[in-house]
Design a protein around this motif. Structure first.
Motif, mmCIF file in Angstrom:
data_model
loop_
_atom_site.group_PDB
_atom_site.id
_atom_site.type_symbol
_atom_site.label_atom_id
_atom_site.label_comp_id
_atom_site.label_asym_id
_atom_site.label_seq_id
_atom_site.Cartn_x
_atom_site.Cartn_y
_atom_site.Cartn_z
ATOM 1 N N THR A 11 0.820 -1.220 0.000
ATOM 2 C CA THR A 11 0.000 0.000 0.000
ATOM 3 C C THR A 11 0.857 1.275 0.000
ATOM 4 O O THR A 11 0.321 2.372 0.183
ATOM 5 C CB THR A 11 -0.984 -0.004 1.184
ATOM 6 O OG1 THR A 11 -0.275 -0.189 2.412
ATOM 7 C CG2 THR A 11 -2.010 -1.114 1.045
ATOM 8 N N GLY A 12 2.164 1.138 -0.166
ATOM 9 C CA GLY A 12 3.006 2.297 -0.452
ATOM 10 C C GLY A 12 3.779 2.906 0.703
ATOM 11 O O GLY A 12 4.672 3.723 0.478
ATOM 12 N N HIS A 13 3.466 2.520 1.936
ATOM 13 C CA HIS A 13 4.147 3.176 3.065
ATOM 14 C C HIS A 13 5.639 2.850 3.097
ATOM 15 O O HIS A 13 6.482 3.737 3.263
ATOM 16 C CB HIS A 13 3.510 2.742 4.391
ATOM 17 C CG HIS A 13 2.092 3.188 4.527
ATOM 18 N ND1 HIS A 13 1.139 2.486 5.214
ATOM 19 C CD2 HIS A 13 1.469 4.285 4.036
ATOM 20 C CE1 HIS A 13 -0.011 3.129 5.148
ATOM 21 N NE2 HIS A 13 0.153 4.217 4.438
ATOM 22 N N THR A 14 5.949 1.595 2.934
ATOM 23 C CA THR A 14 7.360 1.176 2.992
ATOM 24 C C THR A 14 8.111 1.787 1.806
ATOM 25 O O THR A 14 9.267 2.209 1.936
ATOM 26 C CB THR A 14 7.453 -0.358 3.008
ATOM 27 O OG1 THR A 14 6.506 -0.851 3.975
ATOM 28 C CG2 THR A 14 8.833 -0.843 3.401
ATOM 29 N N TYR A 40 3.894 -7.555 9.179
ATOM 30 C CA TYR A 40 2.718 -8.419 9.087
ATOM 31 C C TYR A 40 2.839 -9.432 10.225
ATOM 32 O O TYR A 40 3.850 -10.145 10.315
ATOM 33 C CB TYR A 40 2.688 -9.185 7.761
ATOM 34 C CG TYR A 40 2.128 -8.429 6.568
ATOM 35 C CD1 TYR A 40 1.954 -7.043 6.567
ATOM 36 C CD2 TYR A 40 1.758 -9.120 5.417
ATOM 37 C CE1 TYR A 40 1.441 -6.376 5.457
ATOM 38 C CE2 TYR A 40 1.240 -8.466 4.304
ATOM 39 C CZ TYR A 40 1.091 -7.089 4.335
ATOM 40 O OH TYR A 40 0.585 -6.431 3.217
ATOM 41 N N THR A 50 7.647 -0.391 8.406
ATOM 42 C CA THR A 50 6.475 0.427 8.671
ATOM 43 C C THR A 50 5.419 -0.486 9.277
ATOM 44 O O THR A 50 5.380 -1.687 8.983
ATOM 45 C CB THR A 50 5.928 1.119 7.394
ATOM 46 O OG1 THR A 50 5.396 0.133 6.506
ATOM 47 C CG2 THR A 50 7.018 1.916 6.689
ATOM 48 N N PHE A 86 1.129 0.039 14.653
ATOM 49 C CA PHE A 86 1.191 0.438 16.064
ATOM 50 C C PHE A 86 2.582 0.219 16.669
ATOM 51 O O PHE A 86 3.314 -0.673 16.235
ATOM 52 C CB PHE A 86 0.185 -0.379 16.894
ATOM 53 C CG PHE A 86 -1.212 -0.307 16.348
ATOM 54 C CD1 PHE A 86 -1.914 0.893 16.341
ATOM 55 C CD2 PHE A 86 -1.818 -1.425 15.812
ATOM 56 C CE1 PHE A 86 -3.207 0.977 15.825
ATOM 57 C CE2 PHE A 86 -3.109 -1.360 15.292
ATOM 58 C CZ PHE A 86 -3.799 -0.159 15.298
ATOM 59 N N GLY A 99 3.124 -3.181 17.655
ATOM 60 C CA GLY A 99 2.751 -4.115 16.593
ATOM 61 C C GLY A 99 3.860 -5.051 16.134
ATOM 62 O O GLY A 99 3.621 -5.904 15.289
ATOM 63 N N ASP A 146 1.605 4.049 10.822
ATOM 64 C CA ASP A 146 0.558 4.717 10.025
ATOM 65 C C ASP A 146 -0.771 4.879 10.760
ATOM 66 O O ASP A 146 -1.704 5.456 10.216
ATOM 67 C CB ASP A 146 0.358 3.992 8.684
ATOM 68 C CG ASP A 146 -0.100 2.556 8.830
ATOM 69 O OD1 ASP A 146 -0.483 2.143 9.938
ATOM 70 O OD2 ASP A 146 -0.076 1.833 7.811
HETATM 71 C C1 LIG Z 1 -2.064 -8.728 6.604
HETATM 72 C C2 LIG Z 1 -1.547 -7.563 7.408
HETATM 73 C C3 LIG Z 1 -0.957 -7.786 8.640
HETATM 74 C C4 LIG Z 1 -0.466 -6.716 9.406
HETATM 75 N N1 LIG Z 1 0.110 -6.973 10.622
HETATM 76 C C5 LIG Z 1 0.544 -5.935 11.373
HETATM 77 C C6 LIG Z 1 1.145 -6.177 12.634
HETATM 78 O O1 LIG Z 1 1.319 -7.321 13.093
HETATM 79 N N2 LIG Z 1 1.563 -5.111 13.376
HETATM 80 C C7 LIG Z 1 1.402 -3.816 12.935
HETATM 81 O O2 LIG Z 1 1.776 -2.884 13.667
HETATM 82 N N3 LIG Z 1 0.872 -3.555 11.705
HETATM 83 C C8 LIG Z 1 0.452 -4.579 10.921
HETATM 84 N N4 LIG Z 1 -0.068 -4.337 9.671
HETATM 85 C C9 LIG Z 1 -0.021 -2.956 9.120
HETATM 86 C C10 LIG Z 1 1.101 -2.748 8.089
HETATM 87 O O3 LIG Z 1 2.352 -3.193 8.584
HETATM 88 C C11 LIG Z 1 1.246 -1.256 7.759
HETATM 89 O O4 LIG Z 1 0.017 -0.723 7.298
HETATM 90 C C12 LIG Z 1 2.359 -1.013 6.752
HETATM 91 O O5 LIG Z 1 2.665 0.365 6.724
HETATM 92 C C13 LIG Z 1 1.961 -1.437 5.329
HETATM 93 O O6 LIG Z 1 3.074 -1.240 4.483
HETATM 94 P P1 LIG Z 1 2.952 -0.949 2.917
HETATM 95 O O7 LIG Z 1 2.032 0.255 2.748
HETATM 96 O O8 LIG Z 1 4.331 -0.676 2.468
HETATM 97 O O9 LIG Z 1 2.365 -2.185 2.276
HETATM 98 C C14 LIG Z 1 -0.582 -5.393 8.907
HETATM 99 C C15 LIG Z 1 -1.181 -5.163 7.658
HETATM 100 C C16 LIG Z 1 -1.669 -6.232 6.916
HETATM 101 C C17 LIG Z 1 -2.305 -5.960 5.565
#
Ligand SMILES: Cc1cc2nc3c(=O)[nH]c(=O)nc-3n(C[C@H](O)[C@H](O)[C@H](O)COP(=O)(O)O)c2cc1C
Length: 166
Positions: free
Chosen positions: A11-14, A60, A91, A94, A97, A137
């Motif tokens: 989704t672009g954050h990383t 994740y 990224t 929480f 997280g 985020d």
């Molecule tokens: C399947 C899934 C699992 C996730 N698990 C966690 C997690 O365990 N802890 C956390 O803080 N965020 C978690 N997230 C949030 C993502 O890490 C966060 O939105 C990240 O910025 C997404 O990166 P991207 O935009 O580069 O794809 C999860 C998101 C998804 C879709």
């Protein structure tokens, strides 16, 4: 001198934070290129010729994503990573997280590859970046407020690469 950044981002954050790191690296006069392995094939020749490799992951399930493991296990095979300076970032939603767990996971994989891992730790004072930079985020404005920290991390990493390899 050049430094590669390899990351996976849905989704672009990383991806955004990879570009912030790249701009911090360039401020030190070092070349930087970021590869989103979700969209592109990494340029193994470029990575091979880089002094450093920084890997980024979304968190994740409190861990790094499997696509990065696959890249390290299979797709990076054309490039010898041993002896390169390594760093990692994440990224996440929480603070609790699991971003630190994800970063430590990546740094462990780098040790397996014979890389030399680095974050700057607490040696520069603020901003303190113990294991690697993290942007959240779902916590107020944390994501945008972290951009400068990612640029500083990039500059510190590039500066250490120059110390070691110039
Ligand atoms: C399947 C899934 C699992 C996730 N698990 C966690 C997690 O365990 N802890 C956390 O803080 N965020 C978690 N997230 C949030 C993502 O890490 C966060 O939105 C990240 O910025 C997404 O990166 P991207 O935009 O580069 O794809 C999860 C998101 C998804 C879709």
């Amino acid at each position: 001198m050049r430094i590669s950044i390899v990351y996976w981002s849905l989704t672009g954050h990383t991806a955004e934070m990879a570009e912030e790191i790249a701009s911090g690296i360039r401020k030190e006069g070092v070349e930087a290129k970021a590869f989103n392995i979700h969209e592109t094939v990494s340029d193994n020749e470029y990575i091979e010729s880089s002094s450093g490799l920084i890997i980024g992951t979304p968190v994740y399930l409190a861990s790094s994503v499997w696509q990065i493991h696959k890249w390290l296990e299979e797709d990076s095979k054309g490039s010898n990573l041993s002896g390169k300076l390594g760093g990692a970032f994440a990224t996440a939603h929480f603070a609790q997280g699991g971003a630190d767990t994800a970063i430590m996971d990546l740094l462990g994989l780098m040790l397996v590859k014979g890389m030399v891992v680095y974050s700057g730790g607490g040696s520069f004072g603020l901003p303190i970046i113990h294991h690697g930079p993290v942007a959240l985020d779902k916590v107020g404005d944390h994501f945008d407020e972290s951009r400068e920290m990612f640029r500083i991390y990039g500059s510190r990493f590039a500066s250490k690469a120059k110390d070691l390899f110039s």
